[in-house]
Design a protein around this motif. Structure first.
Motif, PDB file in Angstrom:
ATOM      1  N   ILE A 182     -27.088 -12.275 -34.331  1.00 37.56           N
ATOM      2  CA  ILE A 182     -28.130 -13.284 -34.130  1.00 37.56           C
ATOM      3  C   ILE A 182     -27.599 -14.358 -33.192  1.00 37.56           C
ATOM      4  CG2 ILE A 182     -29.185 -12.927 -36.403  1.00 37.56           C
ATOM      5  CD1 ILE A 182     -27.957 -15.772 -37.111  1.00 37.56           C
ATOM      6  N   GLU A 183     -28.541 -15.049 -32.543  1.00 36.22           N
ATOM      7  CA  GLU A 183     -28.170 -16.185 -31.696  1.00 36.22           C
ATOM      8  C   GLU A 183     -28.950 -17.393 -32.163  1.00 36.22           C
ATOM      9  OE1 GLU A 183     -27.583 -14.564 -27.502  1.00 36.22           O
ATOM     10  OE2 GLU A 183     -27.735 -16.749 -27.216  1.00 36.22           O
ATOM     11  N   GLY A 184     -28.355 -18.550 -32.066  1.00 39.62           N
ATOM     12  CA  GLY A 184     -29.072 -19.756 -32.470  1.00 39.62           C
ATOM     13  C   GLY A 184     -28.202 -20.978 -32.274  1.00 39.62           C
ATOM     14  N   THR A 185     -28.631 -22.064 -32.891  1.00 34.12           N
ATOM     15  CA  THR A 185     -27.904 -23.333 -32.778  1.00 34.12           C
ATOM     16  C   THR A 185     -27.488 -23.778 -34.177  1.00 34.12           C
ATOM     17  OG1 THR A 185     -29.239 -23.915 -30.871  1.00 34.12           O
ATOM     18  CG2 THR A 185     -28.070 -25.720 -31.938  1.00 34.12           C
ATOM     19  N   THR A 186     -26.238 -24.174 -34.330  1.00 28.35           N
ATOM     20  CA  THR A 186     -25.781 -24.616 -35.652  1.00 28.35           C
ATOM     21  C   THR A 186     -26.425 -25.962 -35.983  1.00 28.35           C
ATOM     22  OG1 THR A 186     -23.841 -25.708 -34.721  1.00 28.35           O
ATOM     23  CG2 THR A 186     -23.569 -23.415 -35.391  1.00 28.35           C
ATOM     24  N   ILE A 187     -26.823 -26.103 -37.262  1.00 26.65           N
ATOM     25  CA  ILE A 187     -27.450 -27.389 -37.646  1.00 26.65           C
ATOM     26  C   ILE A 187     -26.729 -28.040 -38.816  1.00 26.65           C
ATOM     27  CG2 ILE A 187     -29.734 -26.848 -36.706  1.00 26.65           C
ATOM     28  CD1 ILE A 187     -30.577 -26.431 -39.711  1.00 26.65           C
ATOM     29  N   GLY A 188     -25.535 -27.564 -39.154  1.00 27.10           N
ATOM     30  CA  GLY A 188     -24.765 -28.240 -40.207  1.00 27.10           C
ATOM     31  C   GLY A 188     -24.265 -27.260 -41.245  1.00 27.10           C
ATOM     32  N   LEU A 189     -23.539 -27.816 -42.207  1.00 32.77           N
ATOM     33  CA  LEU A 189     -22.999 -27.024 -43.310  1.00 32.77           C
ATOM     34  C   LEU A 189     -23.799 -27.354 -44.558  1.00 32.77           C
ATOM     35  CD1 LEU A 189     -19.187 -27.713 -42.762  1.00 32.77           C
ATOM     36  CD2 LEU A 189     -20.540 -25.825 -41.868  1.00 32.77           C
ATOM     37  N   ASN A 190     -24.012 -26.362 -45.419  1.00 33.96           N
ATOM     38  CA  ASN A 190     -24.676 -26.676 -46.692  1.00 33.96           C
ATOM     39  C   ASN A 190     -23.608 -27.179 -47.671  1.00 33.96           C
ATOM     40  OD1 ASN A 190     -23.439 -24.551 -47.985  1.00 33.96           O
ATOM     41  ND2 ASN A 190     -25.304 -23.519 -48.574  1.00 33.96           N
ATOM     42  N   PRO A 191     -23.988 -27.631 -48.882  1.00 33.54           N
ATOM     43  CA  PRO A 191     -22.989 -28.228 -49.784  1.00 33.54           C
ATOM     44  C   PRO A 191     -21.873 -27.264 -50.178  1.00 33.54           C
ATOM     45  CG  PRO A 191     -25.212 -28.812 -50.480  1.00 33.54           C
ATOM     46  CD  PRO A 191     -25.369 -27.802 -49.392  1.00 33.54           C
ATOM     47  N   ASP A 192     -22.131 -25.953 -50.077  1.00 33.52           N
ATOM     48  CA  ASP A 192     -21.073 -24.977 -50.387  1.00 33.52           C
ATOM     49  C   ASP A 192     -20.179 -24.690 -49.187  1.00 33.52           C
ATOM     50  OD1 ASP A 192     -21.904 -24.597 -53.040  1.00 33.52           O
ATOM     51  OD2 ASP A 192     -23.492 -23.237 -52.364  1.00 33.52           O
ATOM     52  N   GLY A 193     -20.446 -25.349 -48.070  1.00 31.95           N
ATOM     53  CA  GLY A 193     -19.598 -25.163 -46.886  1.00 31.95           C
ATOM     54  C   GLY A 193     -20.039 -24.021 -45.998  1.00 31.95           C
ATOM     55  N   TYR A 194     -21.204 -23.422 -46.280  1.00 34.33           N
ATOM     56  CA  TYR A 194     -21.682 -22.341 -45.409  1.00 34.33           C
ATOM     57  C   TYR A 194     -22.389 -22.940 -44.194  1.00 34.33           C
ATOM     58  CZ  TYR A 194     -20.601 -19.351 -49.376  1.00 34.33           C
ATOM     59  OH  TYR A 194     -19.952 -18.708 -50.386  1.00 34.33           O
ATOM     60  N   LEU A 195     -22.341 -22.170 -43.105  1.00 35.27           N
ATOM     61  CA  LEU A 195     -22.878 -22.664 -41.830  1.00 35.27           C
ATOM     62  C   LEU A 195     -24.358 -22.289 -41.711  1.00 35.27           C
ATOM     63  CD1 LEU A 195     -22.004 -23.951 -39.076  1.00 35.27           C
ATOM     64  CD2 LEU A 195     -21.596 -21.607 -38.276  1.00 35.27           C
ATOM     65  N   ILE A 196     -25.170 -23.258 -41.292  1.00 35.32           N
ATOM     66  CA  ILE A 196     -26.600 -22.987 -41.117  1.00 35.32           C
ATOM     67  C   ILE A 196     -26.880 -22.852 -39.615  1.00 35.32           C
ATOM     68  CG2 ILE A 196     -28.943 -23.768 -41.633  1.00 35.32           C
ATOM     69  CD1 ILE A 196     -27.585 -25.753 -43.680  1.00 35.32           C
ATOM     70  N   VAL A 197     -27.471 -21.721 -39.251  1.00 34.06           N
ATOM     71  CA  VAL A 197     -27.804 -21.462 -37.848  1.00 34.06           C
ATOM     72  C   VAL A 197     -29.318 -21.370 -37.719  1.00 34.06           C
ATOM     73  CG1 VAL A 197     -27.631 -19.798 -35.953  1.00 34.06           C
ATOM     74  CG2 VAL A 197     -25.616 -20.307 -37.358  1.00 34.06           C
ATOM     75  N   ARG A 198     -29.887 -22.188 -36.815  1.00 34.34           N
ATOM     76  CA  ARG A 198     -31.339 -22.153 -36.572  1.00 34.34           C
ATOM     77  C   ARG A 198     -31.616 -21.252 -35.374  1.00 34.34           C
ATOM     78  NH1 ARG A 198     -34.420 -27.456 -37.613  1.00 34.34           N
ATOM     79  NH2 ARG A 198     -33.865 -26.656 -39.676  1.00 34.34           N
ATOM     80  N   LYS A 199     -32.440 -20.233 -35.602  1.00 33.57           N
ATOM     81  CA  LYS A 199     -32.766 -19.280 -34.539  1.00 33.57           C
ATOM     82  C   LYS A 199     -33.885 -19.837 -33.659  1.00 33.57           C
ATOM     83  CE  LYS A 199     -33.037 -15.979 -37.608  1.00 33.57           C
ATOM     84  NZ  LYS A 199     -33.207 -14.731 -38.315  1.00 33.57           N
ATOM     85  N   PRO A 200     -34.062 -19.272 -32.462  1.00 33.41           N
ATOM     86  CA  PRO A 200     -35.107 -19.799 -31.563  1.00 33.41           C
ATOM     87  C   PRO A 200     -36.503 -19.780 -32.182  1.00 33.41           C
ATOM     88  CG  PRO A 200     -33.652 -18.276 -30.387  1.00 33.41           C
ATOM     89  CD  PRO A 200     -33.245 -18.222 -31.831  1.00 33.41           C
ATOM     90  N   ASP A 201     -36.755 -18.898 -33.170  1.00 35.97           N
ATOM     91  CA  ASP A 201     -38.089 -18.882 -33.803  1.00 35.97           C
ATOM     92  C   ASP A 201     -38.225 -19.959 -34.885  1.00 35.97           C
ATOM     93  OD1 ASP A 201     -36.669 -18.000 -36.010  1.00 35.97           O
ATOM     94  OD2 ASP A 201     -37.536 -15.993 -36.060  1.00 35.97           O
ATOM     95  N   GLY A 202     -37.191 -20.801 -35.053  1.00 37.71           N
ATOM     96  CA  GLY A 202     -37.276 -21.925 -35.994  1.00 37.71           C
ATOM     97  C   GLY A 202     -36.796 -21.594 -37.402  1.00 37.71           C
ATOM     98  N   THR A 203     -36.478 -20.334 -37.663  1.00 41.40           N
ATOM     99  CA  THR A 203     -35.999 -19.994 -39.017  1.00 41.40           C
ATOM    100  C   THR A 203     -34.484 -20.196 -39.085  1.00 41.40           C
ATOM    101  OG1 THR A 203     -35.700 -17.665 -38.460  1.00 41.40           O
ATOM    102  CG2 THR A 203     -37.840 -18.310 -39.397  1.00 41.40           C
ATOM    103  N   ASP A 204     -34.040 -20.478 -40.307  1.00 41.34           N
ATOM    104  CA  ASP A 204     -32.615 -20.764 -40.521  1.00 41.34           C
ATOM    105  C   ASP A 204     -31.932 -19.594 -41.221  1.00 41.34           C
ATOM    106  OD1 ASP A 204     -33.058 -23.211 -39.428  1.00 41.34           O
ATOM    107  OD2 ASP A 204     -33.100 -24.290 -41.342  1.00 41.34           O
ATOM    108  N   THR A 205     -30.688 -19.313 -40.816  1.00 43.30           N
ATOM    109  CA  THR A 205     -29.880 -18.279 -41.469  1.00 43.30           C
ATOM    110  C   THR A 205     -28.609 -18.937 -41.967  1.00 43.30           C
ATOM    111  OG1 THR A 205     -30.719 -16.599 -39.965  1.00 43.30           O
ATOM    112  CG2 THR A 205     -28.709 -16.050 -41.140  1.00 43.30           C
TER     113      THR A 205
END
Ligand code: BTN
Length: 217
Positions: A182-205
């Protein structure tokens, strides 16, 4: 207690048998382990190869990246979750195995290499600074840094990591997941330290493991 070896297969194997608080350091490893089943180049004199047996605290892998960054004392970046990078190239790697209530924490730092195959996208402190570093000197700085970062409250680790890492937020990345890239832009870490990536369609992984690279622009 610190256990020194001239040569071992992997400090991870030896540390797995030791109690919390012990450290294994080797001059060379004949079967150094990297993440995802890869090997870790561990030639004599080129690097620091150590495993530290720690209590399994929250966000430990992120805390260890902060500790390595402090110990090497060269401006660097942390590629989530725990690669230490200088000028876009990897200078240190961290591997944590949870075994029987212990976090066996392997740290490899490239110190005195004078070249790497370009495909490895790696560097050493020598290539970056021109100076040799004795593995023992780096270990002397690393152990107190691990002691100070590993027990920090999770919120502090998240805040410090987010400050130290250009990957934590606002970075275009590609991520190799078991189900594809997948490709996207990182938008931060969740409280467990996992990385949140927002894809061009606006959904988060939520990214649970590594495989994160800077997207080519
Ligand atoms: C990575 O793939 O980034 C993690 C590399 C971890 C390497 C270190 S070297 C000391 C310890 N012993 C090993 O066999 N691996 C870790």
């Amino acid at each position: 207690m610190i256990h020194h070896y001239d040569s071992v297969d992997s400090t991870m194997r030896i540390a797995a048998e030791l109690p919390i608080g012990d450290v294994v350091v080797a001059g060379e490893q004949t079967a150094g382990q990297g993440r995802h089943g890869r090997s870790w180049h561990s030639q004599k004199g080129d690097g620091l190869y150590c495993s530290i047996v720690l209590p399994p605290t929250p966000l430990l892998t992120l805390a260890l990246g902060l500790a390595v960054a402090e110990a090497i004392a060269v401006p660097c970046d942390l590629r989530w979750p725990n690669d230490v990078m200088i000028n876009g190239l990897k200078v240190a790697g961290i591997l944590v195995h949870l075994i029987e209530g212990k976090a066996v924490s392997g740290i490899g730092v490239n110190l005195n290499h004078t070249e790497f195959p370009p495909a490895l996208e790696a560097t050493s402190l020598k290539l970056q600074t021109g100076h040799d570093t004795r593995p023992a000197d780096l270990l002397d700085r690393l152990l107190p840094a691990v002691e100070s970062y590993a027990p920090l409250p999770p919120d502090d680790i998240l805040r410090l990591f987010t400050r130290a890492s250009s990957y934590a937020a606002g970075r275009r990345v590609t991520v190799d997941l078991p189900e594809g890239r997948i490709e996207g832009t990182t938008i931060g870490l969740n409280p467990d330290g996992y990385l949140i990536v927002r894809k061009p369609d606006g959904t988060d992984t939520l990214i649970l493991a590594g495989g994160v690279r800077a997207a080519r622009s």
